[in-house]
Design an enzyme around this catalytic site. Structure first.
Site, mmCIF file in Angstrom:
data_model
loop_
_atom_site.group_PDB
_atom_site.id
_atom_site.type_symbol
_atom_site.label_atom_id
_atom_site.label_comp_id
_atom_site.label_asym_id
_atom_site.label_seq_id
_atom_site.Cartn_x
_atom_site.Cartn_y
_atom_site.Cartn_z
ATOM 1 N N GLU A 397 7.070 2.850 -68.263
ATOM 2 C CA GLU A 397 7.574 1.900 -67.269
ATOM 3 C C GLU A 397 8.570 0.901 -67.851
ATOM 4 O O GLU A 397 9.553 0.541 -67.204
ATOM 5 C CB GLU A 397 6.404 1.168 -66.614
ATOM 6 C CG GLU A 397 5.591 2.005 -65.648
ATOM 7 C CD GLU A 397 4.545 2.884 -66.312
ATOM 8 O OE1 GLU A 397 3.795 3.566 -65.591
ATOM 9 O OE2 GLU A 397 4.478 2.893 -67.574
ATOM 10 N N HIS A 464 -6.080 0.444 -59.513
ATOM 11 C CA HIS A 464 -5.167 1.031 -58.541
ATOM 12 C C HIS A 464 -5.158 0.244 -57.231
ATOM 13 O O HIS A 464 -4.665 0.736 -56.215
ATOM 14 C CB HIS A 464 -5.569 2.485 -58.224
ATOM 15 C CG HIS A 464 -5.439 3.419 -59.374
ATOM 16 N ND1 HIS A 464 -6.329 3.455 -60.417
ATOM 17 C CD2 HIS A 464 -4.500 4.369 -59.648
ATOM 18 C CE1 HIS A 464 -5.958 4.382 -61.290
ATOM 19 N NE2 HIS A 464 -4.853 4.947 -60.856
#
Length: 658
Positions: A397, A464
């Protein structure tokens, strides 16, 4: 030290000497100023000049170079006036950052140099994005990026080299191995024998050279750059050198054995090249004296001129405005016709239209190409727009966010998908220290949108399901949008992509397939920074965003008598203070609702602002209804208890009792 000048004539060799000598003399002047107390800090590159000078001269003038703080020779070899550099170092208004940053922490499109930030390594990923833009535009260019031996231990190094290798990007990764990271020797920095050996692990070419031999540096970088113009790919170059001064002057050099200084003093890049030219008859002692005297005189004039340059004025309004690239949004009104779309499909529609509207737009993210992304939002995009513009990324990322900024610097737009908003943590530095601060520091846009699939309600657990928007709302330079409806999801995403500033676009995963409504057809944009009033009443106001909007609508539907005004913020940075103030004035009682945890959630900022600016209109304390101050549990019973929705009714009752 052996110098092989090949086919280079005396004019070239003499010019190379002058280029090498000049930064040495500038540095000697800086050390005098430091001892005199006229400057406060200096990172010396004495002993390493051959790398910066040789590599820079090997690159074309319109090719980007990303140096570090010991690479004065990059800037002088690109002919940046010393007065301008000195003004930068002294925090003058005429410096590249107008007094907002120091040293070489700046960029300049005029000279195609992109400086570093203090965190080691992030500039490497920017080089990837810059090179990718050249590849997409079919420009035969190379990008040169510097790093030190210590920074090769950083994850940013691994990610950037890996991305460049996978994508065959024409990047020259140049490692200056000068023996020490501050006081830590290379024996404590890495275990491999040579840093160039790391190239093997990435499947790329690695070359080790004598970094003190200016001709070897020039010839090597020149050869590599010309080759990767024709055959784009990354190359890792390790330049062996030595730092003859401290990390910065205050740190000293007592930790370095004297025998190392004795050994490397004999390899001084300026003295050895000068002796070579004397031996070749290209230089004469009196010519050396003349060159030095002229340079010293010129340096003295430019330095002193910079000292008397204007200091910046402190203008708070200007400072705040300069956090963002100047941009006035011009809204595109929606068509009259509409189609029922799911929240997810509205996002897909926006991305599709944006790709058609902006030929320079690149989508990047894990599994977004043929697979269509974890949530299938980009399903079919690779076939429609091609893999050059719809790019699967390695799981890195930080590098991808940095590459997005590099794309922006070199004329492209980028939309990056975080597979889950939670995963943004590993790209955090690039967002808050590079994207957010770039315009403020040196006036460059950061035309990057980061899509953030966010939120709970699906039993996905602690990693998540987080609502992490408050991590970013406090960071000046970022814009934060958070749509609650399909229509806004489409319009706000198109607005975010048009905006040349960095935008974090939060999209709620629970709403993807559970919410359907009419979405205008065609291309339209929705105002960033403008809230919407969804219900009007005179008993109290609910201020919320995201999934909280739907919790509030459900409550109002079940309690039609409650007399609630409902404000959907839609944008959290900037947020619509005017609409909020109007709601406070008309209702007198305020409840702030959000899915994020209570402590330091964005609701705290709204509450504080209302207390400060609307106190006289309040008939009760501002109450917040938020999720528990815990991690998000996976079990449905526990998750329901965690979420703010479970406490909404009791919080409303408490508010109305005042």
């Amino acid at each position: 030290m052996h110098f092989n000048h090949g086919d280079k004539d005396e004019t070239f060799l003499l010019n190379l000497y002058k280029r090498l000598l000049y930064p040495r003399l500038v540095e000697e002047k800086m050390l005098k100023l430091l001892r005199q107390g006229r400057i406060s800090k200096w990172f010396s590159g004495i002993g390493q000049e051959a790398i910066a000078v040789g590599a820079t001269l090997a690159m074309q003038s319109d090719e980007y170079i990303l140096p570090m703080h010991r690479n004065l020779g990059v800037f002088t070899s690109r002919d940046i006036p010393l007065k301008k550099l000195m003004a930068q170092w002294q925090g003058k208004l005429s410096g590249f950052t107008k007094g907002r940053d120091r040293s070489f922490h700046f960029g300049t499109q005029e000279f195609k140099i992109i400086g570093m930030i203090s965190h080691l390594g992030p500039q490497l990923a920017l080089a990837d994005g810059i090179a990718l833009a050249d590849v997409l535009a079919k420009r035969q260019k190379a990008t040169l990026v510097f790093t030190g031996e210590g920074a090769t231990s950083e994850g940013d190094f691994h990610e950037a080299v890996n991305v460049a290798a996978v994508w065959n990007l024409p990047v020259i990764f140049l490692i200056e191995n000068n023996g020490y990271g501050l006081s830590t020797p290379i024996s404590e920095q890495f275990k491999c024998k040579n840093l160039v050996d790391k190239a093997i692990g990435y499947g790329i070419q690695g070359i080790q050279i004598d970094g003190n031999n200016v001709l070897e540096v020039y010839q090597t970088i020149d050869r590599i750059a010309k080759d990767i113009h024709q055959n784009p790919r990354p190359v890792l170059v390790e330049c062996l050198t030595f730092r003859m001064r401290g990390h910065e002057e205050a740190s000293g050099t007592k930790y370095v054995p004297q025998e190392l200084f004795d050994e490397w003093e004999k390899k001084d890049p300026v003295n050895n090249y000068q002796q070579f030219l004397l031996d070749e008859g290209i230089l004469r002692p009196h010519i050396i004296v003349d060159i030095k005297n002229k340079y010293k005189k010129d340096i003295e004039i430019e330095v002193e001129d910079a000292f008397i340059d204007e200091e910046p004025d402190a203008d708070s309004a200007q400072e705040e405005a300069d956090m963002y690239f100047p941009y006035t949004q011009k809204l595109t009104e929606p068509q009259a016709s509409s189609t029922e779309k799911r929240y997810l499909d509205a996002i897909t529609d926006a991305l599709d239209l944006a790709m058609q509207q902006h030929a320079n737009l690149v989508l990047m993210g894990q599994d977004i190409a043929e697979y269509g992304g974890a949530f299938k939002i980009t399903d079919g995009f690779a076939a429609k727009f091609g893999n050059n513009r719809v790019r699967n990324t390695p799981i890195c990322e930080s590098a991808i966010v940095g590459a997005g900024l590099g794309l922006s610097i070199n004329g492209y737009k980028a939309v990056i998908e975080m597979q889950f908003a939670d995963f943004v943590t590993v790209g955090f530095n690039q967002i808050v220290n590079n994207l957010a601060k770039t315009h403020y520091r040196w006036g460059e846009k950061a035309d990057v949108v980061i899509r953030m699939p966010t939120g709970a309600g699906t039993g996905a657990g602690p990693f998540h399901s987080q609502s992490n928007e408050a991590w970013f709302t406090k960071t000046p330079g970022l814009k934060i949008v958070y749509p609650a409806f399909p229509e806004d999801a489409k319009g706000l995403l198109l607005s975010a992509i048009e905006d040349p500033n960095p935008v974090l676009y939060f999209e709620h995963k629970y709403l993807y397939r559970s919410l359907t409504s009419a979405v205008p057809d065609g291309y339209y944009t929705t105002a960033i920074g403008k809230a919407v009033t969804l219900a009007e009443g005179n008993q109290f106001a609910i201020i919320t965003y995201g999934l909280g909007v739907h919790w509030a609508l459900d409550y109002i539907k079940k309690h039609p008598e409650c007399g609630a005004t409902l404000i959907d913020l839609r944008t959290l940075q900037p947020w619509d203070k005017e609409t909020v103030a109007e709601a406070v004035k008309s209702a007198g009682k305020v409840l702030i609702l959000h899915e994020d945890t209570l402590t330091n959630g964005f609701g705290a900022e709204i509450s504080a602002w209302i207390a400060e600016h609307c106190f006289e209109y309040l008939d009760a304390p501002v109450l917040r209804c938020a999720s528990l101050d815990t991690a998000i549990p996976m079990n449905k019973v526990l998750e329901d208890n965690f979420l703010a929705k479970s406490r909404l009714a009791e919080t409303v009752e408490k508010l109305l009792k005042y």
